[in-house]
Motif scaffolding. Structure first.
Motif, PDB file in Angstrom:
ATOM      1  N   GLN A  65      12.658  47.540  14.548  1.00 43.20           N
ATOM      2  CA  GLN A  65      14.048  46.900  14.545  1.00 43.20           C
ATOM      3  C   GLN A  65      14.182  46.370  16.086  1.00 43.20           C
ATOM      4  O   GLN A  65      15.178  45.758  16.326  1.00 43.20           O
ATOM      5  N   LYS A  66      13.712  46.980  16.902  1.00 39.86           N
ATOM      6  CA  LYS A  66      13.855  46.776  18.350  1.00 39.86           C
ATOM      7  C   LYS A  66      12.651  46.289  18.990  1.00 39.86           C
ATOM      8  O   LYS A  66      11.563  46.604  19.088  1.00 39.86           O
ATOM      9  N   GLU A  96      11.560  46.292  21.893  1.00 36.70           N
ATOM     10  CA  GLU A  96      10.942  47.097  22.844  1.00 36.70           C
ATOM     11  C   GLU A  96       9.832  47.860  22.083  1.00 36.70           C
ATOM     12  O   GLU A  96       8.669  48.024  22.824  1.00 36.70           O
TER      13      GLU A  96
END
Lengths: 462, 399
Positions: free
Chosen positions: B167-168, B170
């Motif tokens: 969900q990120k 990164e």
């Protein structure tokens, strides 16, 4: 005793190769089960492929095969059928079925020498289908003509009597995409379609062949592809990618001069040339086998046709080994020079002679002194049991990773025919190979008779 | 002789033993596989109504009910696979509710536990399922698993699971970094994996294109094909000047595909680039841009060593109205070798295609071209025949 040791050593080597197949089988099973083909088959990021389909007198099967190829789960590809001067109606059935018209000035970018092209046919309603009509020049010549006309960076050779599974090409492309720089050729798994239910250009229900010749070949293919090629692929020592279904980098195929014409065994020859080229130029490369990419083929179902095919294979193998003898035990060629080629010469090309001379010597020895019948029996048992063990090993590999034959009765049938193979069929294989070598010495390089049955009839017979 | 025979006997006994074991193993596998298959079908039948209930209530608010009764391990597997199949098929709220259902049923928790199993097979099975269930909490462990393992086809399965679950941005970038750290040029595959992510593509692409690592930039550029992402156009403009050959080529192709306004000096610069891909992309863009001033450049490019550049130049000339078509005719008549070949081929194509005109404007345009054609090649109605054998000259296989 030399003969007995030879048999033991050959089989220990076979077991070692099969051991490598076992080492890889779980990885193959998992990647096959968990790889995401739905997204890949709709992705623009997948490389485009030109499917090359050489066809000589294939009027019975060609339409079904072309429909099969035109409905693959693959984003961008073209189907190029090369009519190699067929004497039957291969070209006319294609023209009539797909409403093809001769292209006025088709663009041919390749420069590999081929027989004269009489025309290229196309219908804009089937944008990805092209038919090349050329004068007869053999399978290799047809593939070269296809390469000259092809538009995409990857080419795939497919026999006109074969049916690809819908995901077969995308499975190969996935393997290519995982290592695009090094992957120069990928071979698919060829299986016997005789006995299967075929509808709409696809195998709908898998069954074992009902006739005896295709049944023996079914076991043989299983052993060669699953038991052998997975292992050879693991050590980058594959000497052949089956002509029935393989994927190649076009630039490297052209760099080695395309397929060698004028003699059978072009599928082995192109792979040896690729190995030689990449190793000579010190380029990192892989020739791999992708067992989850399956192509179904019609196996010969009569003595005449199968003997012709096997003699042709024998000739092709001998020719390739003689042509590339410089690679034998040459460390420059790494696995190919030190393992694959010597293995092929000693245990494939010369195998019939070792076995026959050994058998004759043992028989003579026993006839001189009947008390030594045990040695003869030991020789037979060694041959049979080690060969049977290899077949059982290949069936286990199939059961671990693919499980295409669902019924318990199929398993029994495979086990039975694996044993029966040693009563006649195995010996005939040795004889055909020697006959092939004799043909080579007589400079007979014809393709031999090959008759086809339509897929419909085949399916009805099943 | 006797000792030799003993060796042979031992070999025979070993073969016999292994054959016996093999047949027993085969039978056991076959029976258990068939039994499992049979039980799977039975469970699918048993939960048929429950599956119908889920499909019917996906639109409604409130938690979805869990499957009834105490479930056996294989039964749970069958239900989990059905949930995962639907998660793949649906998007938005439906997907979110199904993901929640996986959590409520304890599937996520069980597979998170399995991620620390000693068996690699079990860990991989769990990784695949966690990706299927979009389990964000599994991402750190999956990244670790990807980092530790050697690069092979199984790494791709783990990478896809990370892309699906993360969900990120990164995490996706980290996954791509690990994947590309093996030095393989797998930018297309990496882009395909990245696109499995449920996150906003433009945000991810911007981060990739801004990354100092050229490999990640390439992934971003490759992923942009087929995606309409106007936000990244300014970054593309910057990458057109990149020193990395591959990055520049990809950036130019993408940049030009959006039909930007180009200065004359930029056109000259691009058409003389050392990379054939850049020249081909520039030649292709000039036709749709109606850059009539670039006709001399395109005519010159008909002699380019690369086939694609010649092909695109001829195509663009044909798209540049009568002036472009006339230049093409001139090149066909007075040019030689590959230049003449490329021009002739396009002329034939234009004359052939435009004979099928329908609209009045097309008819007018065709007639003008017909007049130019006849002026150069006479009033023959038959298409111009090329010199046989010329097609092969200068052929290349870069496609």
């Amino acid at each position: 005793m030399v003969t007995i040791y030879y048999v033991m050593i050959v089989n220990i080597l076979y077991f070692a190769i099969m051991g490598l197949s076992y080492r890889n089988i779980l990885t193959i099973f998992r990647r096959s089960k968990y790889s995401s083909y739905n997204t890949l088959s709709g992705s623009e990021l997948v490389p485009s492929v030109s499917l090359l389909v050489p066809a000589y007198n294939e009027e019975l099967t060609i339409i079904e095969n072309v429909y099969c190829l035109m409905t693959l789960n693959y984003p961008t590809y073209e189907v190029i059928v090369i009519n190699d001067g067929s004497s039957d109606k291969t070209l006319s059935v294609l023209i009539s079925e797909f409403g093809l018209k001769k292209m006025s000035n088709p663009e041919i970018r390749g420069t590999i020498d081929t027989q004269n092209m009489r025309g290229i046919y196309h219908n804009p309603d089937y944008p990805q289908l092209f038919i090349i009509d050329k004068e007869n020049g053999g399978k290799a010549d047809s593939l070269n003509a296809g390469i000259n006309f092809s538009h995409y960076p990857l080419i795939s050779s497919i026999d006109a009597d074969s049916l690809l599974e819908k995901d077969a090409l995308i499975r190969m492309a996935r393997m290519y995409m995982e290592n695009p720089e090094e992957m120069v050729a990928i071979g698919g798994d060829v299986r016997i379609a005789n006995g299967c239910l075929i509808e709409n250009g696809a195998v709908q229900k898998v069954s074992l062949p009902r006739k005896i010749w295709p049944m023996f070949q079914s076991i043989e293919y299983l052993k060669a592809f699953l038991g052998g090629r997975i292992g050879w692929s693991h050590m980058n020592g594959l000497v052949i990618v089956s002509g029935a279904f393989g994927l190649f980098r076009k630039d490297y195929v052209i760099a080695v001069g395309g397929y060698r014409g004028g003699y059978p065994g072009e599928d082995m020859n192109i792979i040896i040339k690729l190995h030689r080229y990449m190793l000579s130029h010190k380029l990192p490369y892989r020739v791999a086998f992708c067992p989850e990419a399956v192509c179904w083929t019609q196996a010969p179902d009569s003595y005449k046709i199968i003997s012709n095919q096997r003699m042709r294979w024998g000739r092709g193998n001998l020719k390739n080994m003689i042509e590339n003898r410089g690679m034998l035990f040459n460390p420059k060629y790494k696995v190919m020079g030190m393992i694959t080629m010597p293995y092929n010469v000693l245990f494939e090309t010369l195998n019939p002679y070792f076995r026959i001379t050994g058998l004759l010597a043992l028989m003579g020895y026993t006839l001189l002194d009947m008390t030594h019948w045990r040695i003869l029996l030991t020789f037979f048992l060694l041959n049979f049991l080690s060969g049977y063990l290899l077949s059982v090993g290949a069936i286990i590999l199939e059961e671990i990773a693919f499980r295409r034959f669902k019924k318990l009765s199929d398993l029994w049938k495979m086990l039975l025919f694996s044993a029966l193979k040693f009563v006649g069929y195995h010996q005939l294989g040795v004889l055909w190979r020697i006959q092939g070598h004799i043909q080579y010495l007589r400079k007979n390089n014809s393709w031999g008779a090959m008759t086809r049955q339509s897929w419909k009839e085949e399916s009805e017979a099943a | 002789m006797f000792s030799h025979l003993i060796v042979a006997y031992i070999f025979i006994y070993i073969c016999l033993g292994l054959i016996g074991l093999g047949i027993i193993l085969l039978l056991q596998m076959k029976v258990s596989h068939n039994k499992e298959q049979h039980r799977r079908e039975m469970y699918e039948q048993k939960h048929h109504d429950y599956f119908k209930y889920i499909q019917a209530h996906l639109e409604e608010e409130g938690a979805l009910r869990l499957p009834p009764g105490k479930l056996k391990p294989l039964e749970r597997k069958v239900i989990q696979e059905k949930y995962m199949e639907w998660i793949e098929q649906f998007k938005g709220d439906y997907r979110a509710r199904l993901i929640q259902l996986c959590r409520d049923a304890g599937f996520v928790e069980a597979d998170l536990k399995a991620l620390s199993s000693v068996s690699f097979g079990r860990r991989l099975d769990a990784a695949y399922r966690l990706g299927g269930m979009r389990a964000e909490e599994a991402v750190p462990a999956l990244l670790q698993m990807l980092q530790k393992g050697k690069y092979n086809s199984l790494s791709i399965i783990i990478a896809r699971s990370i892309a699906k679950s993360a969900q990120k941005s990164e995490d996706v970038l980290e996954m791509l970094r690990i994947l590309l750290s093996h030095g393989k040029p797998i930018h297309h595959l990496a882009a395909d994996i990245m696109l499995e992510s449920g996150m906003d593509a433009s945000g991810l692409l911007l981060k990739l294109l801004d990354d100092p690592d050229p490999a990640l930039v390439k992934v971003g550029l490759v992923a942009m094909w087929g995606q309409a992402v106007p936000e990244v156009m300014p970054v593309l403009g910057r990458l057109v000047g990149s020193e990395e050959k591959d990055v520049r080529a990809e950036a130019v192709k993408l940049y030009l595909s959006s039909n930007p306004a180009l200065k004359d000096e930029t056109i000259v610069h691009l058409m003389s680039d050392r990379n054939w891909e850049v020249r081909a992309a520039a030649a292709k863009a000039l036709g749709p841009l109606h850059a009539a001033g670039s006709i001399p450049l395109l005519v010159k490019a008909l002699q380019d060593a690369n086939w694609k550049v010649r092909y695109n130049s001829a195509e663009s000339l044909a798209a540049l109205g009568e002036a472009g078509f006339e230049a093409l005719c001139q090149a066909a008549l007075s040019g030689a070798g590959i230049q003449r070949e490329a021009a002739l081929q396009r002329i034939e194509l234009v004359m052939e295609l435009e004979q099928e005109h329908s609209a009045i404007e097309q008819m007018v345009a065709y007639n003008k071209k017909r007049l130019i054609h006849d002026r150069y090649f006479g009033v023959k109605r038959k298409p111009v025949k090329r010199m046989t054998g010329v097609a092969a000259v200068g052929g290349d296989y870069t496609a």
